[in-house]
Each structure stands twice: as structure tokens, then as C-alpha cells.
Design an enzyme around this catalytic site. Structure first.
Site, short mmCIF file in Angstrom:
data_model
loop_
_atom_site.label_atom_id
_atom_site.label_comp_id
_atom_site.label_asym_id
_atom_site.label_seq_id
_atom_site.Cartn_x
_atom_site.Cartn_y
_atom_site.Cartn_z
N HIS A 143 -8.85 -3.74 3.40
CA HIS A 143 -8.19 -4.79 4.45
C HIS A 143 -8.58 -4.32 5.99
O HIS A 143 -9.05 -5.01 6.68
CB HIS A 143 -6.82 -5.11 4.22
CG HIS A 143 -6.08 -5.98 5.29
ND1 HIS A 143 -6.31 -7.45 5.31
CD2 HIS A 143 -5.27 -5.78 6.32
CE1 HIS A 143 -5.88 -7.87 6.41
NE2 HIS A 143 -4.91 -6.77 7.05
N ASP A 243 3.61 -12.03 4.25
CA ASP A 243 3.63 -11.67 5.76
C ASP A 243 3.06 -12.81 6.34
O ASP A 243 1.77 -12.36 6.94
CB ASP A 243 3.30 -10.36 5.92
CG ASP A 243 3.63 -9.68 7.29
OD1 ASP A 243 4.50 -10.42 8.02
OD2 ASP A 243 2.79 -9.17 7.83
N GLN A 250 -2.66 -13.60 17.07
CA GLN A 250 -2.80 -12.31 16.93
C GLN A 250 -3.97 -11.72 17.57
O GLN A 250 -4.06 -10.77 18.71
CB GLN A 250 -2.84 -12.12 15.58
CG GLN A 250 -3.23 -10.55 15.00
CD GLN A 250 -3.26 -10.26 13.60
OE1 GLN A 250 -3.10 -11.29 12.90
NE2 GLN A 250 -3.57 -9.06 13.19
N THR A 267 8.58 -14.06 7.46
CA THR A 267 8.16 -13.03 6.33
C THR A 267 8.96 -13.42 5.06
O THR A 267 10.12 -13.48 5.20
CB THR A 267 8.35 -11.63 6.74
OG1 THR A 267 7.53 -11.38 7.93
CG2 THR A 267 7.76 -10.82 5.58
MN MN Z 1 1.49 -7.72 7.13
#
Ligand code: MN
Length: 426
Positions: A143, A243, A250, A267
């Protein structure tokens, strides 16, 4: 002679081999039998919930030093979890005995059974834990590599610290919600690369993140780090975590201090906490770590878990759930014991109910990527579904569901699911 393990591996409650909740699992949750009844602690077994407050009231845990009364009539697991791993193991053994095929105490007591069992699909599941602090890691190298490549280019994908410590940030616990809770598309600041100034509006890049959360049982005093070899005494169990993330927010806000509003709007977690005891036999060798971690991050024992993970999406134009991610918890580069040891190495105190989430669990294959950002490569390669519909990110009214399970020989240790629907911005 009958082997005592095999005796206990069968319950007088019939459980389908594909059920997530055989007698080998016994995950803990908090539930209400009906809307106007009070919360209490239960364990899932097959299609039922076993009400532990009823067992406690009837003296069936009287051999175990539970320290306080009505431990299972509470609205969270925190008090029980704070008692430590010896008590967790004793209570689990007692429940397993009471549910086993050849134990008559519960099996042959019809009135007690009527009081103690509820159909699982008829009860309301509640937040199992009062989560005081929530930390989110970034523990899958696959990731981190993918996201780093997209945001900074392949040359700078992994920061120089990545292979030396589990990277994380302090999340927001007030917006952690139980599976089934609807989420509103967040508003925020974003900035298009081609424009000079940012603009304000609804996020256009809402995403899910496939994660697992470690629920802290026993805490550690301020100033006293948890030695990595004692991690099992502090981690009560695991839940599934979505999440939710707003990628456009972001991208604009994350430097220099990391994610903030992009992650604080919601979340979601699954209602059943699967204990480390139940997962014990699914420990497996994790990703190879090179370079060797520093001593405080070295584990004797294997701390990866072979947990299959799947994500589905459905929406107004996607009528049946379509699988978009197939991953496994074993793909994490940094395991949960390393996360715990790193988190506390400064003397930071964890408290019962804190949650340490893993970060997005992506694997090596394209279909094992654990979020839309990676699956669609920032929206440049949309996902297409059999009916011709496509997705770059999550649309209004899309429902995202995650599930996870360990496959035993003739049973599954499962997590149930965490699901949530994205509604339009308020
Ligand atoms: Mn996360």
C-alpha cells in the site's frame, strides 16, 4: 479414549461449516435484545448470541475471579478487557465448556437456554468498546509503495524511515461508528494541480480503506513501554475496520503533518471482537523484513495471521454486491506486536479499549489492493462491472462491505462484516 480437544470442538448448537461463528471462535460483542432493552455482553455462536450477563447472574462464572459484579451487564467490554489475559482465557474456556456437546448445564436446562440465547439476526449490535484513543498505522508495504508512487513518484515512493519502523498517526476516536451506520460525504478544501488556489466543496474522491483493528485489553502505565514479547497480554482481539478517506482533501492537507480531516469524518468497525486466543492456530510467517528491524521490534513468535479479507460494493446502479478487493492480513509488513511495541517505546500509555488499526491491507496482486485509490490508480483506471457501470471512487448511495475469515479444516473463524453506506454531503 475421547480426546478433550475434539469434545470441545463441537457444540450442542448446530453450526453451519460456513458460519463465521463456530464454537472455536466465540467472539465478544455488545447487543440489545430489543430497542428498549439495555446493552449487555454476548458471544456469537452459529445463528445465536449467548447473553453472558445471564450466565454470570446464574453463577456460571463463579470460579473465575472477575473482581467486580455484573461485568457482563455493561454497555462495553472495557471493564472485562482490563482484567487481563488470564481472565480472558478462563472466561473463554468456561463459555466453550458450557456450549460443548456433552456438557448438560446449559444444554439440558430449557428455561436457562430460553433466557440466554437470542437469534442473532433479531438483536441490535452496539459499539463493543469505548475507544478512548485510535491510532492508524501504514503497515502494508504494498500500500505504501503504491500510494507513494502516485503522490511522489516511484523514486520517492517509500520514505527512508519506512523499512525501519511502523509509521502511524493519531486518529480520531469520536467518529468511530458501528457497522451499519450511514456516512455523509465530507466537505472540505481541495486544490486542483492546475489551479493556483484551493476551493471548498464536497469531496469528490471518497474512498474506503480495508484494515484490521487491534483492540487493547490491558493497558500499560505511563512511562513503561510494552516489551514486544508481552504483546499478547495487551491485545484482546481484532475487528474489521473501514477507515473512510477523502483522497482529494488528503492530497492537499497531508504535508507536513500527515492526514487530518481526510480521515476524521468516519471510521466503521465490525461488531464482533475476535480474540487472539481464537486466532492462535492461524498464525503464519509474515512478509520478510529486510533490513532486520531494531531489537525492540524483533519478535520471537510469528505475528502474522492468515485472515482472508474481501470488500464488496453495491449501489443504485450496481444491484448485487460486487467483490472489488481480495486480500489477506498476512500481507502486512509490520505486524501488530511491532505496532504495539513501537507505539509504547517512548512510555506512551495505552488504555483498555484503545484501537490500533493496521492501515490499508494491500497485497502484491492488483485485485488485492485495499482501497479505490490504488485499484483505480487515482481514478485513471476506473473499475468496470459486468453491467457496464464504472467507478473511480465511491458514489452517493454506494454501500461498502468488508468481511474476513480464517479457514480451518471444517470450520471458519470469521469476523462477520463491517458495512456502511455513503450518503450525499450535508
Ligand atoms: Mn487508514
Amino acid at each position: 479414549m475421547v480426546n478433550s480437544t475434539s469434545k470441545k470442538s463441537k457444540s450442542f448448537i448446530n453450526v453451519d461449516p460456513k458460519s463465521h461463528f463456530p464454537i472455536q471462535n466465540l467472539p465478544y460483542g455488545v447487543f440489545k435484545p430489543s430497542i428498549d432493552s439495555r446493552e449487555r455482553v454476548g458471544v456469537a455462536i452459529g445463528d445465536y448470541v449467548l447473553d453472558l450477563s445471564v450466565l454470570e447472574r446464574n453463577g456460571l462464572f463463579s470460579d473465575i475471579p472477575l473482581k467486580s459484579e455484573n461485568l457482563f451487564s455493561r454497555s462495553t467490554l472495557n471493564e472485562f478487557m482490563s482484567l487481563g489475559s488470564d481472565v480472558w482465557t478462563k472466561v473463554r474456556r468456561a463459555i466453550s465448556n458450557l456450549l460443548s456437546f456433552d456438557e448438560p448445564i446449559l444444554r439440558d436446562n430449557e428455561s436457562l437456554r430460553k433466557e440466554a440465547f437470542f437469534k442473532r439476526d433479531a438483536v441490535e449490535m452496539c459499539m463493543p468498546v469505548d475507544i478512548g484513543d485510535y491510532t492508524d498505522f501504514y503497515a502494508s508495504k504494498y500500500h505504501a509503495q503504491n500510494v507513494g508512487t502516485m503522490f511522489r513518484g516511484a523514486e520517492n515512493a517509500l520514505m527512508p524511515n519506512y523499512l525501519h519502523m511502523p509509521i502511524g498517526y493519531h486518529g480520531r476516536s469520536s467518529s468511530i461508528v458501528i457497522s451499519g451506520t450511514d456516512i455523509h460525504r465530507p466537505m472540505g478544501q481541495t486544490k486542483d494541480d492546475s489551479l493556483e488556489n484551493p476551493s471548498f466543496g464536497a469531496s469528490r474522491m471518497v474512498d474506503y480503506e480495508l484494515e484490521m483493528g487491534a483492540i487493547i485489553g490491558a493497558g500499560n502505565p505511563l512511562g513503561t513501554p510494552v516489551n514486544i514479547d508481552n504483546a499478547h497480554e495487551h491485545i484482546f482481539g481484532l475487528v474489521l475496520v473501514n477507515d473512510w478517506s477523502a483522497r482529494d482533501i488528503q492530497k492537499w492537507e497531508y504535508q507536513p503533518l500527515g492526514p487530518f480531516l481526510a480521515k476524521n469524518f468516519a471510521t466503521s468497525i465490525s461488531p464482533w471482537v475476535v480474540t487472539l486466543d481464537a486466532l492462535e492456530q492461524f498464525r503464519i510467517e509474515g512478509e520478510k523484513q529486510d533490513p532486520q528491524p531494531l531489537d525492540y521490534l524483533k519478535t520471537e513468535k510469528e505475528w502474522a495471521f492468515n485472515i482472508n479479507l474481501e470488500v464488496t460494493i453495491q449501489g443504485d446502479d450496481i444491484k448485487s454486491p460486487q467483490i472489488i478487493t481480495r486480500s489477506n492480513m498476512r500481507h502486512l509488513y509490520w505486524n501488530i506486536a511491532q505496532q504495539l511495541a513501537h507505539h509504547t517505546i517512548t512510555g506512551c500509555n495505552l488504555r483498555p479499549g484503545d484501537m490500533l488499526a493496521t492501515g490499508t491491507i494491500s497485497g502484491p496482486d492488483k485485485n488485492s489492493r485495499g482501497c479505490m485509490l490504488e485499484l483505480t490508480w487515482k481514478g485513471t483506471e476506473p473499475l468496470s462491472f459486468p453491467n457496464g457501470v464504472t467507478r473511480k471512487f465511491i458514489q452517493d448511495n454506494d454501500q461498502v462491505s468488508m468481511t474476513g475469515w480464517c479457514q480451518g479444516e471444517d470450520y471458519r473463524i470469521g469476523f462477520g462484516e463491517v458495512t456502511g453506506k455513503l450518503l450525499k454531503a450535508k
